[in-house]
Design a protein around this motif. Structure first.
Motif, PDB file in Angstrom:
ATOM      1  N   LEU A   1     -10.317  23.889  43.160  1.00  0.00           N
ATOM      2  CA  LEU A   1      -9.844  24.943  42.986  1.00  0.00           C
ATOM      3  C   LEU A   1      -9.599  25.794  41.906  1.00  0.00           C
ATOM      4  O   LEU A   1      -9.895  27.211  41.849  1.00  0.00           O
ATOM      5  CB  LEU A   1      -8.584  25.063  44.155  1.00  0.00           C
ATOM      6  CG  LEU A   1      -8.864  24.840  45.573  1.00  0.00           C
ATOM      7  CD1 LEU A   1      -7.445  24.688  46.288  1.00  0.00           C
ATOM      8  CD2 LEU A   1      -9.858  25.457  46.044  1.00  0.00           C
TER       9      LEU A   1
ATOM     10  N   THR B   1      -5.067  31.877  41.606  1.00  0.00           N
ATOM     11  CA  THR B   1      -4.824  31.432  42.430  1.00  0.00           C
ATOM     12  C   THR B   1      -3.515  31.847  43.211  1.00  0.00           C
ATOM     13  O   THR B   1      -2.326  32.082  42.410  1.00  0.00           O
ATOM     14  CB  THR B   1      -4.633  29.758  42.168  1.00  0.00           C
ATOM     15  OG1 THR B   1      -3.509  29.774  41.182  1.00  0.00           O
ATOM     16  CG2 THR B   1      -6.031  29.085  41.593  1.00  0.00           C
TER      17      THR B   1
ATOM     18  N   ASP C   1      -0.501  30.594  46.406  1.00  0.00           N
ATOM     19  CA  ASP C   1      -0.090  29.560  47.581  1.00  0.00           C
ATOM     20  C   ASP C   1      -0.694  28.345  47.372  1.00  0.00           C
ATOM     21  O   ASP C   1      -1.140  27.681  48.459  1.00  0.00           O
ATOM     22  CB  ASP C   1      -0.132  30.366  48.713  1.00  0.00           C
ATOM     23  CG  ASP C   1       0.604  31.673  48.903  1.00  0.00           C
ATOM     24  OD1 ASP C   1       1.722  31.593  48.669  1.00  0.00           O
ATOM     25  OD2 ASP C   1      -0.046  32.558  49.225  1.00  0.00           O
ATOM     26  N   ILE C   2      -1.209  27.983  46.393  1.00  0.00           N
ATOM     27  CA  ILE C   2      -2.174  26.593  46.299  1.00  0.00           C
ATOM     28  C   ILE C   2      -1.205  25.637  45.316  1.00  0.00           C
ATOM     29  O   ILE C   2      -0.829  25.514  43.971  1.00  0.00           O
ATOM     30  CB  ILE C   2      -3.522  26.873  45.312  1.00  0.00           C
ATOM     31  CG1 ILE C   2      -4.271  27.760  46.012  1.00  0.00           C
ATOM     32  CG2 ILE C   2      -3.999  25.575  45.034  1.00  0.00           C
ATOM     33  CD1 ILE C   2      -5.705  28.177  45.312  1.00  0.00           C
TER      34      ILE C   2
ATOM     35  N   PRO D   1      -3.869  22.670  42.259  1.00  0.00           N
ATOM     36  CA  PRO D   1      -5.124  23.414  42.161  1.00  0.00           C
ATOM     37  C   PRO D   1      -6.302  22.319  41.718  1.00  0.00           C
ATOM     38  O   PRO D   1      -7.487  22.727  41.614  1.00  0.00           O
ATOM     39  CB  PRO D   1      -4.773  24.082  40.756  1.00  0.00           C
ATOM     40  CG  PRO D   1      -3.499  24.435  40.854  1.00  0.00           C
ATOM     41  CD  PRO D   1      -2.946  23.187  41.209  1.00  0.00           C
TER      42      PRO D   1
ATOM     43  N   LEU E   1     -14.715  26.088  51.539  1.00  0.00           N
ATOM     44  CA  LEU E   1     -14.109  27.364  51.051  1.00  0.00           C
ATOM     45  C   LEU E   1     -14.571  28.459  51.942  1.00  0.00           C
ATOM     46  O   LEU E   1     -15.655  28.573  52.151  1.00  0.00           O
ATOM     47  CB  LEU E   1     -14.587  27.528  49.807  1.00  0.00           C
ATOM     48  CG  LEU E   1     -14.274  28.753  49.000  1.00  0.00           C
ATOM     49  CD1 LEU E   1     -12.678  28.758  48.729  1.00  0.00           C
ATOM     50  CD2 LEU E   1     -14.949  29.157  47.569  1.00  0.00           C
TER      51      LEU E   1
ATOM     52  N   VAL F   1      -7.665  27.699  57.271  1.00  0.00           N
ATOM     53  CA  VAL F   1      -6.690  26.664  56.731  1.00  0.00           C
ATOM     54  C   VAL F   1      -6.146  25.382  57.663  1.00  0.00           C
ATOM     55  O   VAL F   1      -6.338  24.400  57.384  1.00  0.00           O
ATOM     56  CB  VAL F   1      -5.642  27.260  55.688  1.00  0.00           C
ATOM     57  CG1 VAL F   1      -4.630  26.093  54.961  1.00  0.00           C
ATOM     58  CG2 VAL F   1      -6.334  27.953  54.463  1.00  0.00           C
TER      59      VAL F   1
ATOM     60  N   ALA G   1     -10.150  24.205  52.184  1.00  0.00           N
ATOM     61  CA  ALA G   1      -9.243  23.790  51.364  1.00  0.00           C
ATOM     62  C   ALA G   1      -8.533  25.213  50.757  1.00  0.00           C
ATOM     63  O   ALA G   1      -7.373  25.147  50.138  1.00  0.00           O
ATOM     64  CB  ALA G   1     -10.040  23.256  50.121  1.00  0.00           C
ATOM     65  N   ALA G   2      -9.268  26.231  50.752  1.00  0.00           N
ATOM     66  CA  ALA G   2      -8.909  27.475  50.624  1.00  0.00           C
ATOM     67  C   ALA G   2      -9.677  28.792  51.062  1.00  0.00           C
ATOM     68  O   ALA G   2     -10.534  28.803  51.514  1.00  0.00           O
ATOM     69  CB  ALA G   2      -8.737  27.784  48.768  1.00  0.00           C
TER      70      ALA G   2
ATOM     71  N   PRO H   1      -3.336  29.091  50.714  1.00  0.00           N
ATOM     72  CA  PRO H   1      -4.025  28.764  49.843  1.00  0.00           C
ATOM     73  C   PRO H   1      -5.290  29.765  49.514  1.00  0.00           C
ATOM     74  O   PRO H   1      -6.045  29.543  50.347  1.00  0.00           O
ATOM     75  CB  PRO H   1      -4.454  27.236  49.861  1.00  0.00           C
ATOM     76  CG  PRO H   1      -3.524  26.554  50.424  1.00  0.00           C
ATOM     77  CD  PRO H   1      -3.249  27.648  51.635  1.00  0.00           C
ATOM     78  N   ALA H   2      -5.170  30.433  48.402  1.00  0.00           N
ATOM     79  CA  ALA H   2      -6.294  31.287  48.219  1.00  0.00           C
ATOM     80  C   ALA H   2      -6.595  31.725  46.739  1.00  0.00           C
ATOM     81  O   ALA H   2      -5.785  31.614  45.970  1.00  0.00           O
ATOM     82  CB  ALA H   2      -5.915  32.831  48.960  1.00  0.00           C
ATOM     83  N   ILE H   3      -7.714  31.798  46.379  1.00  0.00           N
ATOM     84  CA  ILE H   3      -8.423  32.363  45.044  1.00  0.00           C
ATOM     85  C   ILE H   3      -8.654  34.030  45.268  1.00  0.00           C
ATOM     86  O   ILE H   3      -9.388  34.239  46.025  1.00  0.00           O
ATOM     87  CB  ILE H   3      -9.703  31.708  44.732  1.00  0.00           C
ATOM     88  CG1 ILE H   3      -9.335  30.039  44.650  1.00  0.00           C
ATOM     89  CG2 ILE H   3      -9.971  32.291  43.571  1.00  0.00           C
ATOM     90  CD1 ILE H   3     -10.512  29.409  44.115  1.00  0.00           C
TER      91      ILE H   3
END
Length: 470
Positions: A6, A17, A19-20, A23, A43, A62, A67-68, A78-80
């Protein structure tokens, strides 16, 4: 997708990033935009559409194992987060294809892109692991998603590229730079948007302009507008077609009694006989295009001919032939339509229907602009000249032009009929079809004429017919 953490993905796409916890967690599953396609390690790409906002599904994906999420805003999981999700998806695709050891092949054209892509993919995967565009996902979202489905084992990546304007293909080649570029033809599909065939040629030629000097432009020798693209590329040019000076060409082209094309394939390294499982002579050009690319990638004429002869239809509603137990043959070509594909489908119908009664159930061809009246009229007239037994024109104004063209060409009277919608066509066919009839169903996708084919089959199709059609 090839495994990436990530943190790596965030760097590639210029994102932050959120809430990861870790990473270093890797994306090992597919990159998807549909929450129903999420697998462990995926993803999920959150697009905002007209009716659905992908961000609303962030928690669910999720929970399902993603994974994100690649998102335009924080989503509580979890997000980008990036400024532009589409641009980030493209950047990720560019990064991945640069790391792959695969040869990237891109193709475009006005007619037959998907059928040719399916043929080429089947030929190449007989040689090595191949990833290719599913269906017609050939735009700025579908193309990078396809590229991201490649893995370290992938040797050939075959990408279909569509265009609705100048610059579209240039953008796509920037995301996934091809080593081999294939241009099939320049026709009238979307001519209303482009403004003319010359402008379509400008757009399609962006593919060969993108090729490197050590690449190869595979061009149709039988289409003057495509052949002229040789002057627009620094890559080596390989010609295919029935023209005598084509590098890869067909001789002794003929149709079998069932309407399937057969020919002798000639390549610079040899020749071999081919009999396609597809229907209609127009597939010869698609087969030659696939053969030219396969030759460039090191396959022998015998290997190519064998793979072409084994290849079937992979994408739905494209000359999908099914025979009912009563002998009625339904040809579902309802995915899309333009003047060139209409003419090819009508000729295929007549070839398949030797000695049998033939029905052409046709509808609106979209995006023809000022050419719409003349093109619909011409298709109706062609149906008469080819001796199609009966034309059923389905829909509104454009369908009336189809029917009028047929009537004026041959004073058909009862042999051509205009009905209001798909249900009216279904009712007519159910009452008048006889055992042994052949029915072609074709229109632009927006018309929804696949309903007619589905209703005519209605669970009664024989397994043998389904296999032959696919």
């Amino acid at each position: 997708m090839i495994a990436l953490s990530l943190a790596e993905i965030a760097t590639v796409v210029g994102g932050q990033t959120h809430d990861i916890p870790d990473p270093s967690v890797q994306v090992t599953g597919p990159v998807v935009r549909d929450s129903r396609e999420v697998e462990p390690g995926s993803l999920f790409v959150a697009f905002v559409g007209e009716r659905v906002d992908g961000h609303d599904y962030a928690s669910a994906v999720v929970e399902a194992g993603a994974a994100a999420v690649l998102a335009a805003r924080p989503v509580g999981v979890p997000a980008i987060v990036v400024d532009d999700v589409q641009a980030a998806l493209g950047a990720l695709a560019r990064h991945v294809v640069e790391r792959l050891g695969a040869t990237l092949v891109a193709l475009t054209g006005s007619v037959g892109k998907t059928s040719c892509k399916d043929l080429l993919a089947q030929v190449l995967r007989s040689k090595a692991p191949t990833v290719f565009t599913p269906g017609s996902l050939n735009n700025e979202i579908g193309l990078p998603l396809t590229a991201l489905s490649a893995t370290d084992e992938t040797r050939f990546l075959v990408l279909e590229m569509g265009a609705r304007g100048i610059g579209h293909i240039r953008y796509l080649t920037g995301l996934t730079p091809p080593k081999i570029g294939l241009v099939l033809n320049v026709g009238t599909a979307h001519i209303g948007e482009f403004g003319g065939r010359e402008q379509i040629a400008v757009a399609k030629g962006e593919l060969v302009e993108s090729l490197p000097a050590d690449g190869t432009a595979v061009l149709n020798a039988d289409d003057p507008l495509v052949r002229a693209m040789a002057s627009r590329t620094k890559a080596r040019v390989l010609l295919f077609g029935e023209d005598a000076d084509a590098d890869v060409r067909a001789e002794n082209v003929r149709l079998t009694d069932s309407g399937q094309p057969a020919f002798t394939l000639h390549t610079p390294t040899g020749c071999s006989d081919v009999t396609l499982r597809l229907y209609g002579e127009h597939h010869v050009s698609n087969a030659l295009a696939a053969a030219a690319v396969a030759h460039e990638l090191g396959m022998s004429a015998e290997e190519i001919a064998r793979a072409l002869s084994d290849a079937g239809t992979l994408s739905r509603w494209r000359m999908e032939v099914t025979e009912r137990p009563d002998g009625v043959t339904v040809v579902n070509d309802a995915y899309n339509a333009n003047p060139e594909s209409m003419r090819a489908a009508l000729r295929a119908l007549v070839a398949m229907g030797r000695g049998r009664r033939t029905w052409a159930v046709l509808g609106h061809m979209a995006e023809l602009g000022d050419e719409g009246l003349a093109e619909h009229d011409a298709v109706g007239r062609l149906a008469v000249r080819l001796n199609v037994s009966k034309l059923v024109a389905v829909g509104g104004r454009e369908a009336s032009w189809l029917q009028l063209g047929a009537y004026n060409e041959g004073s058909w009277g009862e042999e051509s009929v205009h009905v209001s919608d798909a249900q009216a066509a279904i009712d007519l066919l159910r009452s008048e079809l006889r055992p042994g009839d052949v029915v072609l169903v074709k229109a632009s996708r927006s018309v929804g004429l696949e309903r007619v084919a589905t209703a005519l089959l209605d669970g009664s199709a024989s397994s043998e017919g389904q296999v032959a059609g696919r």
